[in-house]
Design a protein around this motif. Structure first.
Motif, PDB file in Angstrom:
ATOM      1  N   VAL A 162       0.842  -1.199   0.000  1.00 10.82           N
ATOM      2  CA  VAL A 162       0.000   0.000   0.000  1.00 10.82           C
ATOM      3  C   VAL A 162       0.878   1.250   0.000  1.00 10.82           C
ATOM      4  CG1 VAL A 162      -1.726   1.329   1.283  1.00 10.82           C
ATOM      5  CG2 VAL A 162      -1.891  -1.171   1.203  1.00 10.82           C
ATOM      6  N   ARG A 163       0.474   2.236  -0.776  1.00  9.03           N
ATOM      7  CA  ARG A 163       1.053   3.568  -0.685  1.00  9.03           C
ATOM      8  C   ARG A 163      -0.092   4.549  -0.459  1.00  9.03           C
ATOM      9  NH1 ARG A 163       4.608   0.602  -0.553  1.00  9.03           N
ATOM     10  NH2 ARG A 163       6.650   0.650  -1.590  1.00  9.03           N
ATOM     11  N   VAL A 203       1.743   6.502 -13.429  1.00 10.87           N
ATOM     12  CA  VAL A 203       2.941   5.956 -14.064  1.00 10.87           C
ATOM     13  C   VAL A 203       3.706   5.093 -13.060  1.00 10.87           C
ATOM     14  CG1 VAL A 203       5.186   6.541 -15.069  1.00 10.87           C
ATOM     15  CG2 VAL A 203       3.145   7.835 -15.733  1.00 10.87           C
ATOM     16  N   ALA A 204       3.835   5.585 -11.847  1.00 15.34           N
ATOM     17  CA  ALA A 204       4.553   4.828 -10.812  1.00 15.34           C
ATOM     18  C   ALA A 204       3.841   3.524 -10.471  1.00 15.34           C
ATOM     19  CB  ALA A 204       4.708   5.695  -9.564  1.00 15.34           C
ATOM     20  N   LYS A 211       6.853  -4.090 -13.494  1.00 16.50           N
ATOM     21  CA  LYS A 211       8.300  -4.295 -13.450  1.00 16.50           C
ATOM     22  C   LYS A 211       8.861  -4.413 -12.044  1.00 16.50           C
ATOM     23  CE  LYS A 211       9.016  -1.994 -17.889  1.00 16.50           C
ATOM     24  NZ  LYS A 211       9.748  -0.931 -18.636  1.00 16.50           N
ATOM     25  N   GLY A 212       8.006  -4.271 -11.046  1.00 15.81           N
ATOM     26  CA  GLY A 212       8.479  -4.388  -9.671  1.00 15.81           C
ATOM     27  C   GLY A 212       9.300  -3.213  -9.197  1.00 15.81           C
ATOM     28  N   ILE A 213       9.232  -2.085  -9.929  1.00 15.56           N
ATOM     29  CA  ILE A 213       9.983  -0.891  -9.524  1.00 15.56           C
ATOM     30  C   ILE A 213       9.242  -0.212  -8.382  1.00 15.56           C
ATOM     31  CG2 ILE A 213      10.802   1.377 -10.261  1.00 15.56           C
ATOM     32  CD1 ILE A 213      11.051   0.240 -13.089  1.00 15.56           C
ATOM     33  N   GLU A 214       9.909  -0.072  -7.258  1.00 14.68           N
ATOM     34  CA  GLU A 214       9.272   0.528  -6.084  1.00 14.68           C
ATOM     35  C   GLU A 214       8.782   1.941  -6.395  1.00 14.68           C
ATOM     36  OE1 GLU A 214       8.701  -0.355  -2.719  1.00 14.68           O
ATOM     37  OE2 GLU A 214       9.034  -2.410  -3.403  1.00 14.68           O
ATOM     38  N   PRO A 215       7.550   2.261  -6.015  1.00  7.42           N
ATOM     39  CA  PRO A 215       7.029   3.617  -6.247  1.00  7.42           C
ATOM     40  C   PRO A 215       7.621   4.600  -5.248  1.00  7.42           C
ATOM     41  CG  PRO A 215       5.432   2.324  -5.037  1.00  7.42           C
ATOM     42  CD  PRO A 215       6.559   1.387  -5.352  1.00  7.42           C
ATOM     43  N   PRO A 216       7.417   5.892  -5.462  1.00  5.41           N
ATOM     44  CA  PRO A 216       7.896   6.867  -4.478  1.00  5.41           C
ATOM     45  C   PRO A 216       7.241   6.618  -3.126  1.00  5.41           C
ATOM     46  CG  PRO A 216       6.442   7.904  -6.102  1.00  5.41           C
ATOM     47  CD  PRO A 216       6.739   6.532  -6.596  1.00  5.41           C
ATOM     48  N   PRO A 217       7.913   6.971  -2.047  1.00  7.31           N
ATOM     49  CA  PRO A 217       7.372   6.714  -0.705  1.00  7.31           C
ATOM     50  C   PRO A 217       6.029   7.402  -0.478  1.00  7.31           C
ATOM     51  CG  PRO A 217       9.689   7.368  -0.598  1.00  7.31           C
ATOM     52  CD  PRO A 217       9.237   7.621  -2.001  1.00  7.31           C
ATOM     53  N   GLU A 373      12.085  15.041  -9.684  1.00  3.44           N
ATOM     54  CA  GLU A 373      13.189  14.200  -9.221  1.00  3.44           C
ATOM     55  C   GLU A 373      12.700  13.132  -8.257  1.00  3.44           C
ATOM     56  OE1 GLU A 373      17.132  12.874  -8.928  1.00  3.44           O
ATOM     57  OE2 GLU A 373      16.251  14.362 -10.300  1.00  3.44           O
ATOM     58  N   ALA A 374      11.714  13.489  -7.430  1.00  2.21           N
ATOM     59  CA  ALA A 374      11.163  12.545  -6.450  1.00  2.21           C
ATOM     60  C   ALA A 374      10.063  11.665  -7.035  1.00  2.21           C
ATOM     61  CB  ALA A 374      10.640  13.310  -5.238  1.00  2.21           C
ATOM     62  N   ARG A 375       9.693  11.901  -8.307  1.00  2.00           N
ATOM     63  CA  ARG A 375       8.701  11.117  -9.051  1.00  2.00           C
ATOM     64  C   ARG A 375       7.259  11.376  -8.611  1.00  2.00           C
ATOM     65  NH1 ARG A 375      10.093   5.216  -8.298  1.00  2.00           N
ATOM     66  NH2 ARG A 375       8.473   4.907  -9.868  1.00  2.00           N
ATOM     67  N   TYR A 376       7.006  12.543  -8.057  1.00  3.42           N
ATOM     68  CA  TYR A 376       5.634  12.938  -7.730  1.00  3.42           C
ATOM     69  C   TYR A 376       5.033  13.845  -8.805  1.00  3.42           C
ATOM     70  CZ  TYR A 376       6.844  11.215  -3.077  1.00  3.42           C
ATOM     71  OH  TYR A 376       7.233  10.428  -2.030  1.00  3.42           O
TER      72      TYR A 376
END
Length: 395
Positions: A162-163, A203-204, A211-217, A373-376
């Motif tokens: 969960v995020r 997108v995240a 792809k299992g890429i961790e999303p931003p916190p 940069e932080a992907r938000y």
């Protein structure tokens, strides 16, 4: 919905031989992942969908890999009950007796009111990834804090799948580029658009699922960081002229619907209040401008031209001073120091914040690029925000 999405995802044809209209070949549907996005009531629906076990199809397969409830707050639906009204929800001034019952969080926890253990995510084999996004309004009107607190005023540990993302100082019905205007409210409606942040989050989410890429916190206010507080007159909101801030919010009563309520039957209707067992409702802490301290603070909040809130008040004539639906407020800053002092506004004027237009654009640019940069935030949206800042006249 479960059966339809399962069919489209896994079956080449239905039981009568009709082909799957989305299939891309004779041996596979071509669909590798399925996502669900829901806003407001449809977001609450998604939480109910997963809670009741519908993310597992009749062959025990996962239906949605990820869900994204947006502005669902801490609630689910008034759906599987007698007298159900699935298009309603409790707010501070309306529908106070509608059942919005535990569980509210994704974790399996002990209910602060009844002692019962439950949670939205309790089937590890078929539980989806969750991107739970909400605005400031959900804390004031939709008990948003219960999505990540225990009802007693304590933070919960967010599950690994969960995020939680809060778009700071935004309102529930976020417009897209509209000019602020009053809407059966005392103050201008909050014009802060949330779509820019949501685009980056989608997108995240896709990268996480495929792809299992961790999303931003996760980014949300918390008790631990002292950015989630008890709503009251003394929680730091500035004393802006003509703004009567009281900390008014939608509380959560402890109501008795009868012993069969968990089976959808209301033996007591209207329900009876039970003692003083209300959940502890908490709201975002604000900065000296009245803008939320925590969450995804978009450039409009990091380089503000006014105060943006998740609440608004009803005007004279009908229930004056009650919360005005799901609206937030926009209260612009004074243009000059002299104007601010004359009105008694404690917030710095535009003249005092920005040296000139270049300085304002520079502050917006730094904020936007840091969020990229932080992907938000997506780069294309950041550049558009910078262009819009160049067009805005700052005294």
């Amino acid at each position: 919905m479960r059966d339809l999405v399962s069919f489209l995802r896994f079956q080449l044809k239905d039981t009568s031989g009709k082909p799957n209209p989305l299939a891309t070949g004779k041996k596979t549907t071509g669909i590798t992942h399925a996502y669900a996005w829901g806003r407001s009531q449809s977001g609450r629906y998604l939480r109910d969908f997963v809670y009741h076990g519908f993310n597992e199809d009749e062959k025990h397969r996962k239906v949605f890999d990820a869900i994204a409830p947006h502005v669902a707050g801490g609630g689910r639906l008034y759906l599987n009950y007698e007298f159900a009204r699935p298009v309603t929800s409790s707010q501070q001034h309306t529908n106070q007796l509608d059942p919005e019952l535990f569980p509210h969080a994704y974790n399996v926890i002990k209910d602060a009111q009844t002692g019962r253990r439950d949670g939205i995510l309790k089937r590890p084999k078929t539980d989806p990834l969750v991107f739970h996004a909400q605005t400031s309004t959900e804390y004031w009107q939709k008990r948003g804090c219960l999505a990540h607190t225990d009802g007693k005023g304590n933070d919960l540990r967010i599950p690994e799948n969960v995020r939680i993302y809060v778009i700071a100082s935004a309102q529930h019905n976020s417009p897209f580029g509209s000019e602020p205007a009053k809407d059966d409210s005392q103050f201008l409606a909050n014009p802060l658009p949330v779509g820019d942040a949501l685009r980056a989050l989608m997108v995240a989410m896709d990268l996480w699922a495929t792809k299992g890429i961790e999303p931003p916190p996760s980014r949300y206010p918390s008790v631990r960081d002292r950015t989630l507080v008890i709503p009251s007159r003394s929680n730091g909101f500035p004393k802006i002229p003509s703004v009567d801030y009281t900390g008014l919010h939608n509380r959560q009563l402890f109501l008795d619907y009868g012993k069969n309520i968990l089976r959808g039957k209301m033996d007591i209707h209207p329900p009876r209040p039970i003692g003083d067992g209300a959940y502890q409702i908490l709201v975002p802490k604000v900065d000296k401008d009245g803008n939320d301290r925590a969450g995804i603070r978009l450039p409009a909040i990091q380089a503000p031209i006014g105060t943006y809130t998740g609440w608004n008040l009803r005007p004279p004539g009908l229930a004056e001073g009650e919360l005005s639906g799901l609206l937030g407020s926009y209260i612009p800053f004074a243009k000059t120091k002299a104007e601010r002092r004359k009105s008694g506004d404690p917030r710095r004027s535009l003249e005092e914040r920005y040296k000139d237009q270049v300085d304002y654009v520079d502050q917006v640019s730094r904020a936007a690029r840091a969020l990229v940069e932080a992907r938000y935030l997506l780069a294309e949206d950041a550049e558009r925000m910078i262009t819009e800042a160049k067009r805005r006249r700052i005294p």
